[in-house]
Enzyme design. Structure first.
Site, PDB file in Angstrom:
ATOM      1  N   THR A 111      -8.279   6.333  -9.860  1.00  0.00           N
ATOM      2  CA  THR A 111      -7.410   7.154  -9.017  1.00  0.00           C
ATOM      3  C   THR A 111      -7.373   6.643  -7.587  1.00  0.00           C
ATOM      4  O   THR A 111      -6.314   6.654  -6.938  1.00  0.00           O
ATOM      5  CB  THR A 111      -7.879   8.616  -9.033  1.00  0.00           C
ATOM      6  OG1 THR A 111      -7.933   9.082 -10.397  1.00  0.00           O
ATOM      7  CG2 THR A 111      -6.942   9.510  -8.238  1.00  0.00           C
ATOM      8  N   GLU A 112      -8.512   6.204  -7.080  1.00  0.00           N
ATOM      9  CA  GLU A 112      -8.597   5.766  -5.692  1.00  0.00           C
ATOM     10  C   GLU A 112      -7.930   4.416  -5.445  1.00  0.00           C
ATOM     11  O   GLU A 112      -7.210   4.246  -4.454  1.00  0.00           O
ATOM     12  CB  GLU A 112     -10.069   5.681  -5.257  1.00  0.00           C
ATOM     13  CG  GLU A 112     -10.769   7.016  -5.117  1.00  0.00           C
ATOM     14  CD  GLU A 112     -10.353   7.767  -3.862  1.00  0.00           C
ATOM     15  OE1 GLU A 112      -9.551   7.227  -3.061  1.00  0.00           O
ATOM     16  OE2 GLU A 112     -10.829   8.900  -3.680  1.00  0.00           O
ATOM     17  N   SER A 113      -8.184   3.446  -6.324  1.00  0.00           N
ATOM     18  CA  SER A 113      -7.750   2.082  -6.007  1.00  0.00           C
ATOM     19  C   SER A 113      -7.188   1.291  -7.179  1.00  0.00           C
ATOM     20  O   SER A 113      -6.842   0.123  -7.002  1.00  0.00           O
ATOM     21  CB  SER A 113      -8.942   1.300  -5.446  1.00  0.00           C
ATOM     22  OG  SER A 113      -9.925   1.100  -6.468  1.00  0.00           O
TER      23      SER A 113
END
Length: 218
Positions: free
Chosen positions: A113-115
């Site tokens: 989700t982040e990267s």
């Protein structure tokens, strides 16, 4: 001893620096000098005498034997997006899970989700690395190289574990990870920020959870 002559193709001088990575991958980096014992010229690869552990991640890739450098890796180097193999992500996630007592699936979901598993990702707000850690939080966690995949994930998991222990809820811990624990405390729950609410929903959706699991349920 006579000066060492570095053999560099003359056309390299005409190539813009941004394109050098791809060129270096296809050229020998070597030196030619006279051996004082045999009085003969010796042709030696500089890579044989390099301390590879002292190199940056990009330089380490450049120093790899050419058969190990795939076209995908060469393109990644040229674009600034360093590819981390799946096996390495699995090793890092497994290590972080053991150290911080987190489910591997949760760690993988947060990184996704982040990267999208990009170790050198940077957000417009300044968050860096695989788990998108802000510079101030990096200082608090003792993270000195946010683009080192393993160091970033271990630091990010330490921070996530801290939020789980503090709030006792996966949803609130994720909200704190995204918006900061101060905002979770201020609003008495998930802050009314569209970005944060969407973030929590995406992470828990990837886990196949309904968002009500407690942080100590592995």
């Amino acid at each position: 001893m006579k000066p060492v002559a570095v053999i560099v193709p003359t056309f390299l001088c005409l190539i813009p620096s941004a394109a050098l990575a791809g060129v270096i991958l296809s050229e020998d980096v070597s030196v030619s000098q006279r051996d004082p014992l045999t009085n003969r010229h010796v042709h030696e690869s500089l890579l044989d005498s390099m301390d590879l552990l002292s190199l940056s991640p990009s330089a380490r890739f450049l120093a790899m034997p050419r058969p190990m450098i795939t076209p995908e890796l060469a393109r990644a180097l040229e674009s600034g997006r360093i590819h981390t193999p799946d096996a390495e992500w699995k090793r890092i996630i497994s290590k972080a899970a053991r150290i911080h007592g987190l489910p591997e699936a949760l760690i993988a979901s947060v990184i996704h989700t982040e990267s999208s598993f990009q170790a050198r990702a940077e957000s417009p707000k300044g968050a860096q690395g695989a788990m998108q850690i802000m510079p101030q939080t990096q200082k608090e966690l003792g993270l000195t190289d946010p683009f080192d995949a393993e160091a970033n994930v271990l630091a990010g998991c330490a921070y996530l574990r801290r939020q789980l222990d503090r709030f006792g809820s996966l949803e609130l811990a994720l909200a704190a990870y995204n918006a900061g624990p101060a905002n979770v405390k201020k609003y008495g729950g998930i802050p009314p920020f569209p970005e944060t609410r969407d973030y929590v929903a995406r992470v828990t959706s990837r886990l196949g959870m309904n968002g009500r699991h407690q942080g100590n349920d592995h």
